[in-house]
Design a protein around this motif. Structure first.
Motif, PDB file in Angstrom:
ATOM      1  N   ARG A  15       5.621   8.600  -5.221  1.00  0.00           N
ATOM      2  CA  ARG A  15       6.094   9.554  -4.125  1.00  0.00           C
ATOM      3  C   ARG A  15       6.816   8.706  -3.293  1.00  0.00           C
ATOM      4  NH1 ARG A  15       1.609  13.732  -2.287  1.00  0.00           N
ATOM      5  NH2 ARG A  15       1.264  14.953  -4.276  1.00  0.00           N
ATOM      6  N   ALA A  16       6.774   7.689  -3.407  1.00  0.00           N
ATOM      7  CA  ALA A  16       7.403   6.602  -2.254  1.00  0.00           C
ATOM      8  C   ALA A  16       9.191   6.672  -2.444  1.00  0.00           C
ATOM      9  CB  ALA A  16       7.096   4.949  -2.552  1.00  0.00           C
ATOM     10  N   ARG A  17       9.523   6.612  -1.315  1.00  0.00           N
ATOM     11  CA  ARG A  17      10.880   6.524  -1.026  1.00  0.00           C
ATOM     12  C   ARG A  17      11.407   5.247  -0.549  1.00  0.00           C
ATOM     13  NH1 ARG A  17      10.527  10.494   3.634  1.00  0.00           N
ATOM     14  NH2 ARG A  17       9.014   8.879   3.856  1.00  0.00           N
ATOM     15  N   VAL A  18      12.269   4.462  -1.368  1.00  0.00           N
ATOM     16  CA  VAL A  18      12.526   3.084  -1.225  1.00  0.00           C
ATOM     17  C   VAL A  18      13.931   2.979  -1.225  1.00  0.00           C
ATOM     18  CG1 VAL A  18      12.713   0.609  -2.410  1.00  0.00           C
ATOM     19  CG2 VAL A  18      10.416   2.046  -2.286  1.00  0.00           C
ATOM     20  N   LEU A  19      14.417   2.013  -0.040  1.00  0.00           N
ATOM     21  CA  LEU A  19      15.896   1.800   0.209  1.00  0.00           C
ATOM     22  C   LEU A  19      16.251   0.323  -0.373  1.00  0.00           C
ATOM     23  CD1 LEU A  19      18.797   2.137   1.518  1.00  0.00           C
ATOM     24  CD2 LEU A  19      17.798   1.310   3.688  1.00  0.00           C
ATOM     25  N   ASP A  20      16.939  -0.050  -1.233  1.00  0.00           N
ATOM     26  CA  ASP A  20      17.400  -1.311  -1.531  1.00  0.00           C
ATOM     27  C   ASP A  20      18.749  -1.636  -0.709  1.00  0.00           C
ATOM     28  OD1 ASP A  20      16.904  -3.749  -3.251  1.00  0.00           O
ATOM     29  OD2 ASP A  20      18.919  -3.115  -4.046  1.00  0.00           O
ATOM     30  N   ILE A  21      18.860  -2.727   0.061  1.00  0.00           N
ATOM     31  CA  ILE A  21      20.032  -3.215   0.749  1.00  0.00           C
ATOM     32  C   ILE A  21      20.792  -4.367   0.119  1.00  0.00           C
ATOM     33  CG2 ILE A  21      20.667  -3.894   2.791  1.00  0.00           C
ATOM     34  CD1 ILE A  21      18.065  -2.677   3.867  1.00  0.00           C
ATOM     35  N   GLY A  22      21.975  -4.081  -0.218  1.00  0.00           N
ATOM     36  CA  GLY A  22      22.723  -5.283  -0.974  1.00  0.00           C
ATOM     37  C   GLY A  22      22.336  -5.353  -2.258  1.00  0.00           C
ATOM     38  N   SER A  23      22.532  -4.078  -3.028  1.00  0.00           N
ATOM     39  CA  SER A  23      22.014  -3.846  -4.476  1.00  0.00           C
ATOM     40  C   SER A  23      22.632  -4.661  -5.419  1.00  0.00           C
ATOM     41  CB  SER A  23      22.090  -2.432  -4.631  1.00  0.00           C
ATOM     42  OG  SER A  23      21.176  -1.829  -3.779  1.00  0.00           O
ATOM     43  N   GLY A  24      23.891  -5.031  -5.165  1.00  0.00           N
ATOM     44  CA  GLY A  24      24.733  -5.977  -5.962  1.00  0.00           C
ATOM     45  C   GLY A  24      24.545  -5.785  -7.413  1.00  0.00           C
ATOM     46  N   GLY A  37       9.214   6.295  -7.123  1.00  0.00           N
ATOM     47  CA  GLY A  37       9.879   7.538  -7.425  1.00  0.00           C
ATOM     48  C   GLY A  37      11.134   8.037  -7.309  1.00  0.00           C
ATOM     49  N   SER A  38      11.695   7.732  -5.901  1.00  0.00           N
ATOM     50  CA  SER A  38      12.930   7.620  -5.168  1.00  0.00           C
ATOM     51  C   SER A  38      13.373   6.542  -4.688  1.00  0.00           C
ATOM     52  CB  SER A  38      12.930   8.812  -4.144  1.00  0.00           C
ATOM     53  OG  SER A  38      14.027   9.075  -3.645  1.00  0.00           O
ATOM     54  N   ILE A  39      14.389   5.994  -5.100  1.00  0.00           N
ATOM     55  CA  ILE A  39      15.327   4.727  -5.021  1.00  0.00           C
ATOM     56  C   ILE A  39      16.698   5.118  -4.240  1.00  0.00           C
ATOM     57  CG2 ILE A  39      15.974   2.342  -5.578  1.00  0.00           C
ATOM     58  CD1 ILE A  39      13.988   2.621  -7.720  1.00  0.00           C
ATOM     59  N   THR A  40      17.053   4.597  -3.297  1.00  0.00           N
ATOM     60  CA  THR A  40      18.640   4.591  -2.788  1.00  0.00           C
ATOM     61  C   THR A  40      18.955   3.210  -2.635  1.00  0.00           C
ATOM     62  OG1 THR A  40      18.001   6.701  -1.679  1.00  0.00           O
ATOM     63  CG2 THR A  40      19.857   5.400  -0.832  1.00  0.00           C
ATOM     64  N   GLY A  41      20.142   2.963  -3.205  1.00  0.00           N
ATOM     65  CA  GLY A  41      20.654   1.423  -3.095  1.00  0.00           C
ATOM     66  C   GLY A  41      21.855   1.651  -2.195  1.00  0.00           C
ATOM     67  N   CYS A  42      22.217   0.448  -1.741  1.00  0.00           N
ATOM     68  CA  CYS A  42      23.480   0.458  -0.919  1.00  0.00           C
ATOM     69  C   CYS A  42      23.989  -0.874  -1.073  1.00  0.00           C
ATOM     70  CB  CYS A  42      23.424   0.786   0.661  1.00  0.00           C
ATOM     71  SG  CYS A  42      22.163  -0.447   1.490  1.00  0.00           S
ATOM     72  N   ASP A  43      25.438  -1.107  -0.802  1.00  0.00           N
ATOM     73  CA  ASP A  43      25.998  -2.362  -1.020  1.00  0.00           C
ATOM     74  C   ASP A  43      27.394  -2.492  -0.122  1.00  0.00           C
ATOM     75  OD1 ASP A  43      25.714  -4.987  -2.898  1.00  0.00           O
ATOM     76  OD2 ASP A  43      27.631  -4.577  -2.534  1.00  0.00           O
ATOM     77  N   LEU A  44      27.747  -3.639   0.237  1.00  0.00           N
ATOM     78  CA  LEU A  44      28.950  -3.749   1.114  1.00  0.00           C
ATOM     79  C   LEU A  44      30.124  -3.637   0.455  1.00  0.00           C
ATOM     80  CD1 LEU A  44      30.077  -4.697   3.910  1.00  0.00           C
ATOM     81  CD2 LEU A  44      30.246  -7.035   2.920  1.00  0.00           C
ATOM     82  N   THR A  45      30.294  -3.418  -1.061  1.00  0.00           N
ATOM     83  CA  THR A  45      31.368  -3.659  -1.763  1.00  0.00           C
ATOM     84  C   THR A  45      31.330  -2.298  -2.525  1.00  0.00           C
ATOM     85  OG1 THR A  45      30.328  -4.789  -3.689  1.00  0.00           O
ATOM     86  CG2 THR A  45      31.291  -6.065  -1.672  1.00  0.00           C
ATOM     87  N   GLY A  94       5.911   1.890   7.618  1.00  0.00           N
ATOM     88  CA  GLY A  94       6.370   1.335   6.342  1.00  0.00           C
ATOM     89  C   GLY A  94       6.638  -0.206   6.051  1.00  0.00           C
ATOM     90  N   TYR A  95       7.232  -0.446   5.087  1.00  0.00           N
ATOM     91  CA  TYR A  95       7.588  -2.028   4.737  1.00  0.00           C
ATOM     92  C   TYR A  95       8.806  -2.188   4.602  1.00  0.00           C
ATOM     93  CZ  TYR A  95       2.267  -1.415   3.576  1.00  0.00           C
ATOM     94  OH  TYR A  95       1.114  -1.045   3.584  1.00  0.00           O
ATOM     95  N   PHE A  96       8.958  -3.729   4.984  1.00  0.00           N
ATOM     96  CA  PHE A  96      10.419  -4.257   4.857  1.00  0.00           C
ATOM     97  C   PHE A  96      10.141  -5.534   4.125  1.00  0.00           C
ATOM     98  CE2 PHE A  96      13.906  -6.711   7.098  1.00  0.00           C
ATOM     99  CZ  PHE A  96      14.785  -6.482   5.989  1.00  0.00           C
ATOM    100  N   VAL A  97      10.740  -5.733   2.642  1.00  0.00           N
ATOM    101  CA  VAL A  97      10.508  -6.888   1.991  1.00  0.00           C
ATOM    102  C   VAL A  97      12.030  -7.666   1.910  1.00  0.00           C
ATOM    103  CG1 VAL A  97      10.123  -7.996  -0.320  1.00  0.00           C
ATOM    104  CG2 VAL A  97       9.039  -5.517   0.471  1.00  0.00           C
ATOM    105  N   LEU A  98      12.108  -9.007   2.328  1.00  0.00           N
ATOM    106  CA  LEU A  98      13.251  -9.627   2.480  1.00  0.00           C
ATOM    107  C   LEU A  98      13.044 -10.974   1.808  1.00  0.00           C
ATOM    108  CD1 LEU A  98      13.734 -11.153   5.977  1.00  0.00           C
ATOM    109  CD2 LEU A  98      11.880  -9.639   5.455  1.00  0.00           C
ATOM    110  N   SER A  99      14.079 -11.592   1.600  1.00  0.00           N
ATOM    111  CA  SER A  99      14.298 -12.989   1.079  1.00  0.00           C
ATOM    112  C   SER A  99      15.424 -13.790   2.104  1.00  0.00           C
ATOM    113  CB  SER A  99      14.347 -13.014  -0.215  1.00  0.00           C
ATOM    114  OG  SER A  99      15.617 -12.880  -0.796  1.00  0.00           O
ATOM    115  N   GLU A 100      14.856 -14.920   2.515  1.00  0.00           N
ATOM    116  CA  GLU A 100      15.609 -15.707   3.421  1.00  0.00           C
ATOM    117  C   GLU A 100      15.328 -16.919   3.369  1.00  0.00           C
ATOM    118  OE1 GLU A 100      17.639 -16.455   5.531  1.00  0.00           O
ATOM    119  OE2 GLU A 100      18.347 -14.616   6.860  1.00  0.00           O
ATOM    120  N   ASP A 116       0.640  -1.090  -0.156  1.00  0.00           N
ATOM    121  CA  ASP A 116       0.065   0.214   0.152  1.00  0.00           C
ATOM    122  C   ASP A 116       0.896   1.146  -0.052  1.00  0.00           C
ATOM    123  OD1 ASP A 116      -1.991   1.851   0.190  1.00  0.00           O
ATOM    124  OD2 ASP A 116      -2.329   1.642   2.230  1.00  0.00           O
ATOM    125  N   LEU A 117       1.156   1.639  -1.218  1.00  0.00           N
ATOM    126  CA  LEU A 117       2.246   2.593  -1.297  1.00  0.00           C
ATOM    127  C   LEU A 117       1.871   3.466  -2.653  1.00  0.00           C
ATOM    128  CD1 LEU A 117       5.864   0.955  -1.386  1.00  0.00           C
ATOM    129  CD2 LEU A 117       5.002   2.418   0.355  1.00  0.00           C
TER     130      LEU A 117
END
Length: 263
Positions: A58-67, A81-89, A155-161, A53-54
């Protein structure tokens, strides 16, 4: 247990030499099979993330471990609309920036991001096939707490495990933890689980199956993907079945996707 520096060095080396679906996926099965596998992953992710439900424009999304940016592209295709990515490397971040010039990327460790991620700044976060590579339980817990700080309440957190129903399984670069342990840490961090669904069923390691089936099916997959042509054929043959299975089944012996909401 692998130290933080060893883990980063491992991924710098791996992504520095193989910045493809194979580098971030199941390497032993080869690139053609992984490309078929990632088609299923994309379909499942778009279904689950698309149901959030976003106000996506206008949503601001963070992608962790973007690879390689696979899920960055998926969020963008959903119209975020707005994406921030991050990665360890650095190996990933220095390639991601020119590939997605409209996306901000940070080189950080989600277990210890410092002040790189503003508090409650994001409407949703994704962390796909990343957390089980954090082999230290305390750092895993710290990673979830960092995500919780970054995601706004509601807000939401989507993960795979790999949510095991059997005892945890520990390796040098991956730990498969139990579903009760993971959901307990999510609750402590401030997340409520909304739903869980198969990400893959047959096209990945059978981590939550019995030992005989794990060995038999794992051997069959590796044998079928010994060469790129046979890997492509195996992926093409399994793909339509896998698409049906991830829609029909409630649980999987392999990787699953989970959607949580920040309290």
């Amino acid at each position: 247990m692998t130290s933080h520096d060893e883990r980063r060095a491992f991924w710098e080396g791996r992504l520095g030499t193989d910045w493809t679906e194979t580098g971030v996926g199941y390497r032993a099965l080869g690139r053609p099979f992984n490309e078929w596998m990632y088609r299923v992953r994309r379909e499942v992710f778009l279904r689950e993330a698309g149901a959030l439900d976003l106000d996506r424009a206008r949503a601001r999304v963070l992608d962790i471990g973007s690879g390689t940016g696979f899920y960055v592209r998926a969020w963008r295709d959903l119209g975020v609309g707005s994406i921030t990515g991050c990665d360890l490397t650095e190996a990933a971040v220095e390639r991601l920036r020119p590939r997605f010039p409209d996306v901000r990327f940070e080189r950080l460790d989600i277990a210890d991001p410092g002040d790189a991620l503003p508090e409650a700044a994001f409407d949703a976060a994704s962390c796909m096939d990343v957390l089980f590579h954090i082999t230290d339980d305390d750092r895993y817990t710290a990673a979830l707490e960092s995500v919780a700080r970054a995601v706004r309440p509601g807000g939401y957190f989507v993960l795979s495990e790999n949510f095991l129903h059997r005892p945890a399984e520990r390796g040098a670069n991956q730990v498969n933890r139990t579903i009760s342990w993971i959901t307990g840490r999510l609750a402590r961090a401030g997340f409520d689980v909304l739903r869980r669904a198969p990400m893959l069923v047959l096209m990945n390691a059978q981590v939550d199956a019995g030992p005989v089936w794990r060995k038999v099916w794992g051997g069959a997959l590796r044998a079928a993907t010994l060469t790129e042509p046979t890997g492509w054929l195996a992926g093409a043959a399994l793909h339509p079945l896998e698409r049906r299975l991830v829609r029909a089944r409630r649980e999987s012996p392999s990787t699953e996707i989970m959607v949580c909401r920040r309290r």
